[in-house]
Write an enzyme that holds these catalytic residues in place. Structure first.
Site, PDB file in Angstrom:
ATOM      1  N   HIS A 168      -6.209  33.693  23.778  1.00 57.03           N
ATOM      2  CA  HIS A 168      -5.740  35.043  24.068  1.00 57.03           C
ATOM      3  C   HIS A 168      -4.221  35.075  24.254  1.00 57.03           C
ATOM      4  O   HIS A 168      -3.610  36.150  24.270  1.00 57.03           O
ATOM      5  CB  HIS A 168      -6.436  35.565  25.336  1.00 57.03           C
ATOM      6  CG  HIS A 168      -6.619  37.054  25.359  1.00 57.03           C
ATOM      7  ND1 HIS A 168      -5.757  37.925  24.741  1.00 57.03           N
ATOM      8  CD2 HIS A 168      -7.577  37.827  25.934  1.00 57.03           C
ATOM      9  CE1 HIS A 168      -6.167  39.173  24.937  1.00 57.03           C
ATOM     10  NE2 HIS A 168      -7.264  39.141  25.639  1.00 57.03           N
ATOM     11  N   ASP A 388     -16.533  38.700   4.112  1.00 57.07           N
ATOM     12  CA  ASP A 388     -17.353  38.055   3.083  1.00 57.07           C
ATOM     13  C   ASP A 388     -16.656  36.778   2.619  1.00 57.07           C
ATOM     14  O   ASP A 388     -15.624  36.829   1.958  1.00 57.07           O
ATOM     15  CB  ASP A 388     -17.554  39.026   1.916  1.00 57.07           C
ATOM     16  CG  ASP A 388     -18.413  38.447   0.802  1.00 57.07           C
ATOM     17  OD1 ASP A 388     -18.867  37.284   0.925  1.00 57.07           O
ATOM     18  OD2 ASP A 388     -18.626  39.153  -0.201  1.00 57.07           O
TER      19      ASP A 388
END
Length: 451
Positions: A168, A388
């Protein structure tokens, strides 16, 4: 499914480095002010893909195993290629000031999961999902060690789950989304690779901590319970209509659901004696929501601007003389908190004001432990379902729940209309929260993932 009944076996670990060496001129990557004040934690994320090849039995065939291994190697190669562009993810943080982009690389783990993917999706369990990640999200390695780790989980049915943990300190949800889709496009050899822009430090200059202690916000794991709730599109529309008002005539999906969860959580809190008799005052509470600054500043910032561009809005529900909180009022408080934070963000670009603003913010977070504090993050409307890698879109995406008390997060359902919520509360609060009729009128508890 019983979490302890499923074995997740790590079979391989390796380090993946950028395919091209990072130029010396880029070796010292400055953290921005917002990076410096980000939590010491990893952002966890999971993408699930069904059988990528046909099988002849309940287990994968020899041909299928070969094809799956080829895809695994393809993931490694494409990760190496995309890390050339996301070179800070292959570096290491030094002193909460810079990332030394030394091409140390990302960790890459291969694991076998002794069950089928459908068993995981039947009733997703937070603890089970966390086992599909390469490292605990709350680990302090997020600031001392690797900034990116990947675990490719292979199921007996031929399905796959890609688990990522990204520090983070260098990324927010928008950065994670851009990285995942860019990696997928690279693997798919698509021309839709969105390369990152760096430069948040020029917008929000870092602070010099040479004479002071650098900020550190470390998550502490507590004994909590995490639940997944699913809000269908039709129920969300009804809720939005119910909570609209003259102050907020068109509440967003996230605002409406946030207000409902906040209300139910307040009433379920052990710090509110009203959860037993319903006649005593309800104590005040605070609600924080992560706000993405990219589209909330003028002029807007590009989606592919990588780093932390998040600030937390603050809304407060004052002490109530009854156990009833008005949902319209809570929605208005949430909206007002977001608008106020947009104005506050302009002060962060001034180094003279930044330290005071953020110091006051951190002080307010910690000063009164008697006030129950809730935090929310929304990953809705990010195109995660477009990732994808060459074998189709994911059947499900999730950020794997969390173990931080009073934290909840939103993610779009696969239809991009409904919303899934992961919510973590103390065990005592959850026992009261999950039976709230107002909640169950709009949400379903941990329904099967529909692919």
């Amino acid at each position: 499914m019983a979490t302890e009944s499923v074995e997740v076996e790590t079979v391989e670990k390796q380090t993946v480095k950028p395919s091209s060496q990072t130029p010396h001129v880029l070796r010292n990557f400055k953290l921005s002010l917002l990076d410096q004040f980000s939590p010491v934690a990893y952002i966890p994320f999971l993408l699930f893909y069904p059988n990528v090849v046909s099988t002849t039995t309940s287990n994968v065939s020899t041909h299928s195993v070969k094809a799956i291994n080829e895809r695994y190697q393809h993931l490694i190669k494409s990760l190496s290629e995309i890390l050339t562009h996301y070179y800070p993810l292959a570096g290491r943080i030094k002193g909460n000031v810079v990332i030394v982009c030394n091409d140390d690389g990302a960790e890459f783990v291969k694991a076998h999961v002794k069950c089928s993917l459908s068993e995981i999706l039947e009733h997703p369990d937070a603890e089970m999902l966390r086992r599909l990640l390469p490292i605990e999200p709350e680990s302090t390695e997020a600031v001392t060690g690797k900034l990116l780790a990947v675990q490719v989980n292979l199921f007996e049915c031929g399905g796959m789950a890609i688990g990522l943990t990204i520090s983070h300190k260098i990324a927010d949800a928008s950065t994670v989304c851009t990285f995942i889709n860019s990696w997928a496009a690279t693997a798919h050899k698509s021309n839709k690779v969105m390369l990152p822009q760096f430069g948040v430090a020029s917008l929000f200059p870092p602070l010099d901590f040479s004479d002071s202690e650098p900020p550190s916000m470390i998550y502490v794991k507590e004994k909590c319970t995490t639940r997944r709730y699913v809000f269908d599109d039709s129920k969300i529309s009804v809720l939005q209509s119910k909570v609209s008002s003259s102050l907020v005539p068109k509440p967003t999906r996230v605002e409406a659901i946030s207000a409902l969860i906040w209300k139910c959580a307040i009433e379920a809190s052990p710090k509110s004696s009203s959860n037993t008799l319903g006649s005593s005052p309800v104590r005040p509470s605070i609600f924080h929501q992560a706000v993405n600054l990219r589209k909330r500043v003028t002029p807007p910032l590009p989606d592919n601007l990588a780093g932390n561009l998040l600030v937390l809005s603050t809304s407060k529900a004052e002490e109530s003389t009854t156990s009833v909180f008005d949902l319209k009022d809570l929605v208005a408080k949430i909206r007002a908190g977001i608008e106020e934070m947009k104005e506050c963000a302009t002060k962060l670009v001034d180094p003279n004001e930044a330290m005071q603003v953020l110091t006051e913010y951190r002080t307010n977070l910690m000063k009164d432990q008697e006030i129950e504090t809730y935090s929310c993050t929304s990953w809705c409307r990010f195109p995660f379902y477009g990732a994808d890698f060459g074998w189709g879109m994911p059947s499900w995406v999730s950020f794997a729940g969390c173990s931080v008390k009073n934290l909840f997060g939103f993610m779009d359902k696969r239809d991009c209309n409904g919303i899934e919520t992961w919510l973590t509360l103390s065990e005592e609060s959850m026992a009261l929260f999950e039976s709230k009729p107002k909640l169950l009128a709009y949400a379903s508890l941990n329904t099967r993932v529909t692919c």
